[in-house]
Design a protein around this motif. Structure first.
Motif, PDB file in Angstrom:
ATOM      1  N   UNK A 165       0.846  -1.194   0.000  1.00 57.25           N
ATOM      2  CA  UNK A 165       0.000   0.000   0.000  1.00 57.25           C
ATOM      3  C   UNK A 165       0.875   1.235   0.000  1.00 57.25           C
ATOM      4  N   UNK A 166       0.539   2.196  -0.822  1.00 54.04           N
ATOM      5  CA  UNK A 166       1.312   3.430  -0.798  1.00 54.04           C
ATOM      6  C   UNK A 166       0.904   4.356  -1.923  1.00 54.04           C
ATOM      7  N   UNK A 167       1.735   5.375  -2.145  1.00 46.10           N
ATOM      8  CA  UNK A 167       1.461   6.422  -3.118  1.00 46.10           C
ATOM      9  C   UNK A 167       2.154   6.067  -4.435  1.00 46.10           C
ATOM     10  N   UNK A 168       1.359   5.743  -5.445  1.00 48.03           N
ATOM     11  CA  UNK A 168       1.977   5.343  -6.711  1.00 48.03           C
ATOM     12  C   UNK A 168       2.479   6.538  -7.523  1.00 48.03           C
ATOM     13  N   UNK A 169       2.245   7.737  -7.039  1.00 53.28           N
ATOM     14  CA  UNK A 169       2.799   8.901  -7.740  1.00 53.28           C
ATOM     15  C   UNK A 169       4.167   9.316  -7.184  1.00 53.28           C
ATOM     16  N   UNK A 170       4.534   8.777  -6.029  1.00 54.50           N
ATOM     17  CA  UNK A 170       5.854   9.050  -5.468  1.00 54.50           C
ATOM     18  C   UNK A 170       6.810   7.991  -6.026  1.00 54.50           C
ATOM     19  N   UNK A 171       7.752   8.416  -6.877  1.00 56.77           N
ATOM     20  CA  UNK A 171       8.563   7.404  -7.577  1.00 56.77           C
ATOM     21  C   UNK A 171       9.412   6.555  -6.636  1.00 56.77           C
ATOM     22  N   UNK A 172       9.655   7.037  -5.413  1.00 52.51           N
ATOM     23  CA  UNK A 172      10.511   6.259  -4.515  1.00 52.51           C
ATOM     24  C   UNK A 172       9.722   5.433  -3.505  1.00 52.51           C
ATOM     25  N   UNK A 173       8.377   5.481  -3.580  1.00 50.73           N
ATOM     26  CA  UNK A 173       7.604   4.714  -2.610  1.00 50.73           C
ATOM     27  C   UNK A 173       7.777   3.222  -2.875  1.00 50.73           C
ATOM     28  N   UNK A 177       8.365   1.457  -6.572  1.00 54.88           N
ATOM     29  CA  UNK A 177       9.541   0.643  -6.849  1.00 54.88           C
ATOM     30  C   UNK A 177       9.108  -0.772  -7.250  1.00 54.88           C
ATOM     31  N   UNK A 178       8.126  -1.301  -6.554  1.00 57.71           N
ATOM     32  CA  UNK A 178       7.664  -2.655  -6.878  1.00 57.71           C
ATOM     33  C   UNK A 178       7.101  -2.703  -8.294  1.00 57.71           C
ATOM     34  N   UNK A 179       6.301  -1.685  -8.668  1.00 49.40           N
ATOM     35  CA  UNK A 179       5.723  -1.673 -10.020  1.00 49.40           C
ATOM     36  C   UNK A 179       6.841  -1.578 -11.057  1.00 49.40           C
ATOM     37  N   UNK A 183       7.751  -5.510 -12.694  1.00 49.19           N
ATOM     38  CA  UNK A 183       6.813  -5.691 -13.804  1.00 49.19           C
ATOM     39  C   UNK A 183       5.357  -5.478 -13.447  1.00 49.19           C
ATOM     40  N   UNK A 184       5.069  -4.482 -12.602  1.00 45.03           N
ATOM     41  CA  UNK A 184       3.686  -4.224 -12.229  1.00 45.03           C
ATOM     42  C   UNK A 184       2.840  -3.821 -13.435  1.00 45.03           C
ATOM     43  N   UNK A 185       1.605  -4.315 -13.513  1.00 44.17           N
ATOM     44  CA  UNK A 185       0.758  -4.002 -14.661  1.00 44.17           C
ATOM     45  C   UNK A 185      -0.650  -3.643 -14.189  1.00 44.17           C
ATOM     46  N   UNK A 186      -1.416  -3.029 -15.098  1.00 43.71           N
ATOM     47  CA  UNK A 186      -2.787  -2.623 -14.802  1.00 43.71           C
ATOM     48  C   UNK A 186      -3.748  -3.572 -15.492  1.00 43.71           C
ATOM     49  N   UNK A 199      -0.845  -4.898 -10.373  1.00 44.79           N
ATOM     50  CA  UNK A 199      -0.610  -6.302 -10.024  1.00 44.79           C
ATOM     51  C   UNK A 199       0.810  -6.664 -10.412  1.00 44.79           C
ATOM     52  N   UNK A 200       1.467  -7.446  -9.559  1.00 43.36           N
ATOM     53  CA  UNK A 200       2.799  -7.950  -9.893  1.00 43.36           C
ATOM     54  C   UNK A 200       2.632  -9.367 -10.430  1.00 43.36           C
TER      55      UNK A 200
END
Ligand code: SF4
Ligand code: SF4
Lengths: 243, 325
Positions: A165-173, A177-179, A183-186, A199-200
């Motif tokens: 869980x976190x802020x997907x607009x913060x590139x360092x969250x 990082x996981x996405x 290979x995180x995808x929508x 989803x990973x």
């Protein structure tokens, strides 16, 4: 801008439904509740859930793989469910991107559920209003909770840590990082809804082992001994003594 | 999608109500231009009353669709973005206009709004009727766009949806007006009846065009994009619960293939060729009975048509709800 979201790791989800039950437990007694059930102990029980875990089988036997797939509102960045709402009950918060329903305004016309391609909105048959995942908006900002617990109930409940869980607009969250790195995808990118949840993918861990690594062809003890050299499959000094 | 009876009745009733009003105004306009004899006042008053009744019944039916009908007034809030909100505004506006139109005819209001020199009779009713005509077409647009604007319901996401809502509504309204004329103003029966036949056949053409289009649709969403796994064989083993949920009730029509196909043929016969035939028989000396019956038959056909319209739409969320396990 902040866009809070979940990232769900399908590689480790075991399909235990802990997120489903903890979500229901937290939300039925909280701001979004009650999440009433109909016929809970009779034939055909049914009820409102914000989160469902589904199971898919990929491939044909014997090359099959089981994918457990948790599904809840993806808090789309271009949510098609919001502009269609005639009352303004469905809205997307500017400050953190959470998509919510105002239960006092909702008239229960179900139009928003038609306009969500993912099937994550459910009309509460008891309260007659539309309900969906709130990202536990009543818990993630609650300062009376220890900071580590200011996360959605499903995230805290997951025994395999499949939910981030976190802020997907913060590139360092953690989630960004996981996405980025895993290979995180929508889901259903074809509709341009830009889901915030990602989803990973399932991953296979494979290692390459060459024959040289197994027979130790480059063993210096074998190379530098006096002739005649022992054959590769005969024991050499470092195989029989422990240094 | 699950065909909800509230919405089936709402869309068919108001469609016919709008069409009936448009037919009345067409006659008035023709009469004002001396192209048709002026019908008696009763034609307009009874016609407006009937149109108002159809619109009111439709509005009443729509309330059964809502979880909280007592909050329905809130639905006017988001007219900037929501076609549903726009419909909620235009429908009462049209009803008020139709009521005013009928009342102006009842009172025989004849203020010379456009000056004494203009030779047209009925300035007030022409003006009110003109506003009503604009509202009636706006309402067809709103109703059609409610469905056509949802881009992932591919069966609906086409201009044909708006065209069909308009043509089918206008056709049933003209059929109703023909029956009314047979009772209240026989000299206008032929004029209205011929237009009713033309509009009905036109509606059939565009509705069949929509059927042909939908038969060739290829779903954009697949299980692959739904769960994001690239493999040609994916099956669902469990949807996550045993019995129903909102998602299994709202988005599947649940009818047997026989009922589904039956509905298609029922509307293809009842909504178009049969009423056109009845109208033709009535116009060729068959009297009022076939003319009035034509509307009844066509309305039944349109109920089936609307049922099929909903049942045929395949929502991508259904991909997630395939297997109880
Ligand atoms: S997942 Fe569905 S309900 Fe959630 S924001 Fe996206 S479109 Fe709306
Ligand atoms: S069901 Fe409620 S939230 Fe959804 S579109 Fe209707 S009023 Fe808006």
């Amino acid at each position: 801008m902040t866009q809070l979201a979940l990232v769900i790791d399908l590689n480790v989800c075991v399909g235990c439904h802990a997120c489903v039950t903890s979500c229901k437990e937290w939300n039925t007694s909280g701001w979004a509740g009650p999440m009433a059930d109909q016929n809970p102990y009779e034939r055909d029980p049914t009820g409102t859930f914000f989160n469902r875990v589904q199971t898919f089988e990929v491939g044909a036997f014997p090359f099959t793989e089981t994918v457990h797939f948790p599904k809840s509102c993806l808090h789309c960045e271009e949510p098609p469910c919001v502009p269609v709402c005639p009352t303004g009950a469905s809205y997307k918060r500017a400050e953190d991107g959470i998509v919510l329903v105002d239960y006092d305004k909702c008239i229960g016309c179900k139009y928003c559920s038609w306009a969500c391609p993912y099937g994550v909105r459910e009309l509460d048959e008891h309260q007659k209003v539309m309900k969906k995942c709130t990202l536990c908006v009543d818990r993630i900002y609650d300062e009376s909770l220890p900071e580590a617990e200011r996360k959605p109930a499903c995230v805290l409940a997951c025994p395999t840590n499949a939910r981030l869980f976190g802020d997907v607009h913060d590139p360092e969250s953690e989630v960004s990082v996981a996405i980025r790195e895993r290979g995180g995808y929508a889901l259903m990118p074809e509709w341009g809804t830009k889901p915030a949840n990602h989803y990973l993918p399932r991953r296979k861990t494979r290692i390459e082992v060459t024959e040289e690594e197994l027979v130790r062809a480059d063993n210096p003890l074998k190379k530098e001994r006096k002739l005649p050299r022992p054959a590769f499959d005969e024991p050499s000094l470092d195989d029989v003594t422990s240094w | 999608m699950h065909p909800a009876f509230s919405v089936i009745f709402l869309t068919t009733l108001i469609g016919a109500g709008q069409g009936l009003f448009l037919a009345l105004y067409t006659v008035e306009l023709y009469a004002a231009l001396d192209l048709l004899p002026a019908p008696p006042q009763a034609f307009y008053t009874r016609g407006s009353l009937a149109a108002l009744a159809l619109l009111s019944l439709g509005l009443a039916a729509s309330f059964f669709h809502l979880g909280h009908p007592e909050r329905a007034w809130r639905a006017a809030a988001r007219w900037r973005t929501s076609w549903l909100s726009r419909e909620v505004i235009v429908l009462p506006a049209l009803m008020a206009t139709v009521a005013a139109y009928g009342l102006a005819h009842l009172l025989g209001l004849d203020w010379r709004l456009f000056g004494e020199a203009l030779p047209l009779p009925g300035h007030v009713t022409l003006l009110v009727g003109g506003i009503g005509t604009a509202l009636a077409f706006a309402l067809y647009l709103c109703t059609g766009m409610i469905y056509a604007c949802i881009r992932f319901l591919q069966e609906w996401h086409t201009p044909l949806t708006v065209i069909n809502y308009t043509l089918l509504g206008v056709a049933s309204g003209f059929t109703a007006a023909t029956g009314l004329a047979a009772l209240a103003s026989p000299p206008h029966t032929a004029f209205l009846g011929r237009w009713a036949i033309i509009l009905t056949l036109l509606g059939m053409a565009t509705r069949v065009a929509a059927l042909v289009r939908n038969a060739r649709l290829k779903p954009k969403s697949t299980l692959q994009t739904a769960i994001g796994v690239r493999h040609s064989r994916i099956v669902q083993r469990s949807q996550g619960f045993m019995c129903g949920s909102f998602n299994t009730r709202e988005f599947f029509h649940g009818a047997s293939p026989a009922v589904y196909e039956g509905m298609r043929w029922a509307f293809l016969v009842l909504a178009f060729p049969l009423p056109a035939l009845l109208l033709a028989v009535g116009l060729e000396g068959g009297g009022a009975v076939p003319l009035v019956a034509a509307f009844g038959v066509q309305y039944l056909g349109l109920l089936a048509e609307r049922w099929f319209f909903f049942a045929q739409a395949n929502h991508p969320q259904n991909l997630y709800y395939q297997t109880v396990g």
